[in-house]
Design an enzyme around this catalytic site. Sequence first.
Site, PDB file in Angstrom:
ATOM      1  N   GLY A   1      42.468  59.151  82.907  1.00 43.35           N
ATOM      2  CA  GLY A   1      42.054  57.753  83.049  1.00 43.35           C
ATOM      3  C   GLY A   1      40.732  57.585  83.782  1.00 43.35           C
TER       4      GLY A   1
ATOM      5  N   THR B   1      37.498  57.283  86.359  1.00 43.50           N
ATOM      6  CA  THR B   1      37.115  56.536  87.557  1.00 43.50           C
ATOM      7  C   THR B   1      37.820  55.192  87.661  1.00 43.50           C
ATOM      8  OG1 THR B   1      34.916  57.512  87.326  1.00 43.50           O
ATOM      9  CG2 THR B   1      35.122  55.652  88.837  1.00 43.50           C
TER      10      THR B   1
ATOM     11  N   HIS C   1      41.540  19.948  82.447  1.00 41.91           N
ATOM     12  CA  HIS C   1      41.443  19.511  83.836  1.00 41.91           C
ATOM     13  C   HIS C   1      42.723  19.869  84.574  1.00 41.91           C
ATOM     14  CE1 HIS C   1      40.616  17.100  87.363  1.00 41.91           C
ATOM     15  NE2 HIS C   1      41.858  16.614  87.262  1.00 41.91           N
TER      16      HIS C   1
HETATM   17  C1  LIG Z   1      34.749  51.611  93.533  1.00 40.60           C
HETATM   18  C2  LIG Z   1      34.444  51.234  92.107  1.00 40.60           C
HETATM   19  C3  LIG Z   1      34.855  50.012  91.618  1.00 40.60           C
HETATM   20  C4  LIG Z   1      34.588  49.667  90.297  1.00 40.60           C
HETATM   21  N1  LIG Z   1      34.980  48.449  89.841  1.00 40.60           N
HETATM   22  C5  LIG Z   1      34.723  48.094  88.573  1.00 40.60           C
HETATM   23  C6  LIG Z   1      35.160  46.853  88.063  1.00 40.60           C
HETATM   24  O1  LIG Z   1      35.795  46.060  88.752  1.00 40.60           O
HETATM   25  N2  LIG Z   1      34.875  46.539  86.770  1.00 40.60           N
HETATM   26  C7  LIG Z   1      34.171  47.401  85.967  1.00 40.60           C
HETATM   27  O2  LIG Z   1      33.936  47.075  84.808  1.00 40.60           O
HETATM   28  N3  LIG Z   1      33.755  48.603  86.426  1.00 40.60           N
HETATM   29  C8  LIG Z   1      34.012  48.966  87.707  1.00 40.60           C
HETATM   30  N4  LIG Z   1      33.612  50.185  88.152  1.00 40.60           N
HETATM   31  C9  LIG Z   1      32.893  51.084  87.230  1.00 40.60           C
HETATM   32  C10 LIG Z   1      33.892  51.787  86.293  1.00 40.60           C
HETATM   33  O3  LIG Z   1      34.884  52.423  87.046  1.00 40.60           O
HETATM   34  C11 LIG Z   1      33.157  52.803  85.437  1.00 40.60           C
HETATM   35  O4  LIG Z   1      32.073  52.168  84.824  1.00 40.60           O
HETATM   36  C12 LIG Z   1      34.070  53.355  84.365  1.00 40.60           C
HETATM   37  O5  LIG Z   1      35.199  53.973  84.910  1.00 40.60           O
HETATM   38  C13 LIG Z   1      33.282  54.363  83.523  1.00 40.60           C
HETATM   39  O6  LIG Z   1      34.131  54.990  82.667  1.00 40.60           O
HETATM   40  P1  LIG Z   1      33.657  56.220  81.797  1.00 40.60           P
HETATM   41  O7  LIG Z   1      34.391  56.052  80.529  1.00 40.60           O
HETATM   42  O8  LIG Z   1      32.197  56.312  81.700  1.00 40.60           O
HETATM   43  O9  LIG Z   1      34.100  57.530  82.580  1.00 40.60           O
HETATM   44  P2  LIG Z   1      35.038  57.823  83.798  1.00 40.60           P
HETATM   45  O10 LIG Z   1      36.093  56.790  83.944  1.00 40.60           O
HETATM   46  O11 LIG Z   1      34.226  58.133  84.970  1.00 40.60           O
HETATM   47  O12 LIG Z   1      35.803  59.136  83.315  1.00 40.60           O
HETATM   48  C14 LIG Z   1      35.156  60.346  83.118  1.00 40.60           C
HETATM   49  C15 LIG Z   1      36.206  61.454  83.088  1.00 40.60           C
HETATM   50  O13 LIG Z   1      35.580  62.665  82.685  1.00 40.60           O
HETATM   51  C16 LIG Z   1      36.109  63.727  83.442  1.00 40.60           C
HETATM   52  N5  LIG Z   1      35.112  64.809  83.437  1.00 40.60           N
HETATM   53  C17 LIG Z   1      33.877  64.789  83.982  1.00 40.60           C
HETATM   54  N6  LIG Z   1      33.234  65.936  83.729  1.00 40.60           N
HETATM   55  C18 LIG Z   1      34.093  66.702  83.018  1.00 40.60           C
HETATM   56  C19 LIG Z   1      34.007  68.003  82.465  1.00 40.60           C
HETATM   57  N7  LIG Z   1      32.900  68.749  82.565  1.00 40.60           N
HETATM   58  N8  LIG Z   1      35.083  68.494  81.817  1.00 40.60           N
HETATM   59  C20 LIG Z   1      36.220  67.749  81.674  1.00 40.60           C
HETATM   60  N9  LIG Z   1      36.335  66.521  82.169  1.00 40.60           N
HETATM   61  C21 LIG Z   1      35.288  65.988  82.821  1.00 40.60           C
HETATM   62  C22 LIG Z   1      36.339  63.116  84.811  1.00 40.60           C
HETATM   63  O14 LIG Z   1      37.296  63.847  85.541  1.00 40.60           O
HETATM   64  C23 LIG Z   1      36.820  61.726  84.449  1.00 40.60           C
HETATM   65  O15 LIG Z   1      38.224  61.685  84.351  1.00 40.60           O
HETATM   66  C24 LIG Z   1      33.886  50.570  89.463  1.00 40.60           C
HETATM   67  C25 LIG Z   1      33.487  51.821  89.940  1.00 40.60           C
HETATM   68  C26 LIG Z   1      33.766  52.160  91.247  1.00 40.60           C
HETATM   69  C27 LIG Z   1      33.336  53.519  91.736  1.00 40.60           C
END
Ligand SMILES: Cc1cc2nc3c(=O)[nH]c(=O)nc-3n(C[C@H](O)[C@H](O)[C@H](O)COP(=O)(O)OP(=O)(O)OC[C@H]3O[C@@H](n4cnc5c(N)ncnc54)[C@H](O)[C@@H]3O)c2cc1C
Length: 461
Positions: A38, A40, A438
């Site tokens: 899942g 970040t 409203h």
């Molecule tokens: C504190 C915080 C609060 C946030 N709040 C919000 C919010 O309220 N609303 C919003 O829209 N966004 C929010 N975000 C941003 C949001 O979490 C990210 O934009 C989103 O999770 C990005 O998803 P992604 O699909 O790019 O990858 P990610 O969710 O980052 O997943 C990437 C996955 O790839 C895996 N991975 C990485 N490298 C490798 C590798 N070499 N081999 C195998 N696996 C690997 C990782 O372990 C991870 O599980 C927040 C971020 C943070 C840090």
Amino acid sequence: MTAYDAIIIGTGQAGPPLARRMAGLGMRVAIIERGRFGGTCINTGCTPTKTLVASAYAVHVARRGADFGFSAGDVTVDMKRVKARKDHVVGLSNRGVERSLRNLENCRVYEAHARFVSPHEVQAGGEVLTSDRIFINVGARAKTPDIPGLDQVDYLNNSSMMDVDFLPRHLLVLGGSYIGLEFGQMYRRFGSEVSIVELGPRLVSREDEDVSAAITDILVREGITVVRSANCLHINKQGDDIVMTVDCGGTSELRGSHLLVAAGRRPNTDDLGLDRAGVKRDERGYIVVDDELRTSVPGIWALGDCNGKGGFTHTSWNDYEIVAANLFDGESRRVSDRIPAYALYIDPPLARVGMSEADVRKSGRPALIGKLAMEDVSRAFEKGETEGFMKILVDAETKEILGASFLGTSSDEAVHCVLDTMYARAPYTLLKRAMHIHPTVAEFIPTMLGDLVPLPNSAAG
Ligand SMILES: Cc1cc2nc3c(=O)[nH]c(=O)nc-3n(C[C@H](O)[C@H](O)[C@H](O)COP(=O)(O)OP(=O)(O)OC[C@H]3O[C@@H](n4cnc5c(N)ncnc54)[C@H](O)[C@@H]3O)c2cc1C
């Protein structure tokens, strides 16, 4: 070597729906995850922070009991239970993603760090997988700024904050943007002293000045210390305290018990073997993609935070929709078709769509503006949550809505009628004539649109 019809690296917001889509089409799919299923958003981003924000909001309202005609007595916070609630909500989502992938027919899950071996081969643990279609969804992680002394102290980031089950006496927050402000306000509400240190002259500097100022007021009124234009930062440990010097004379310092570093994100592209595949990155490490999310190597796509085109859960999910529509539905969808939209989940939230007022001025186009204080919105008044304002900008010639900044209660929901009007490319007059329910915050959007004035000092002003 095991051959697949598609390999997906990462189980963030784009990888799992893409796996489901392709496996559903009968393709043999491999999905590789090195950390928690899942990614970040579910584990260390949106889900836990918004769950914690909900706890902090409940505490805040309980403390304001007298405003609403009740007394909750002395409100104390049990951080172990706050964390347990957060862990429960996160666990539901995290296990849900894992289960759905493991139970997916035609899909094999690899728990390993993935690295490219060549343009069509990826190593996952001891195995090499091969495919003509590889999708990178590796996300980003907290950036560590280069600040003297930072390496000498223990500090927290958005990931390690998830293990905190105690109340920091005084939380220093380095970084006055989205992540820092959300954590800062919630810990203040839980009962910590909080100081937020921002290097730039204002908080959330990508927003308009009036938005930054209103947010600063809200936080300061809650007892948060806000230091802006921090210069010559230096950090050291004195006894149990972490001390931050925030001016070049060395005379202003903040003393806290814990330090949260929330100073931006960096893509997880540095240990992926991209060079061996020939996939280009930009100077900040983001994978270079075109408008359809294709990388510099045919057959390799990059989706989500690692491509630098979004930085939000909904942008990563939208990346999936674009790639799937183009590959499997014969459509021609592009990243540039989407309208920027996001929220900052302090209380009250800031919702942003399209252009800011500063963007509109810079564009030089004739524009109209409407602005309304939340004090004048009856729903906000009734809820006793009147901080903030709503602002909307319209192109004076085309009549299309250019953007909106809504800082106020329920604004994260209310803003969507503006966003949908923008997607429809309908003139603002359509929304102006809509009858809204409203009492809602959204009911005042047509009212605002009825009171537009030329944007001062713009081509229409
Ligand atoms: C504190 C915080 C609060 C946030 N709040 C919000 C919010 O309220 N609303 C919003 O829209 N966004 C929010 N975000 C941003 C949001 O979490 C990210 O934009 C989103 O999770 C990005 O998803 P992604 O699909 O790019 O990858 P990610 O969710 O980052 O997943 C990437 C996955 O790839 C895996 N991975 C990485 N490298 C490798 C590798 N070499 N081999 C195998 N696996 C690997 C990782 O372990 C991870 O599980 C927040 C971020 C943070 C840090």
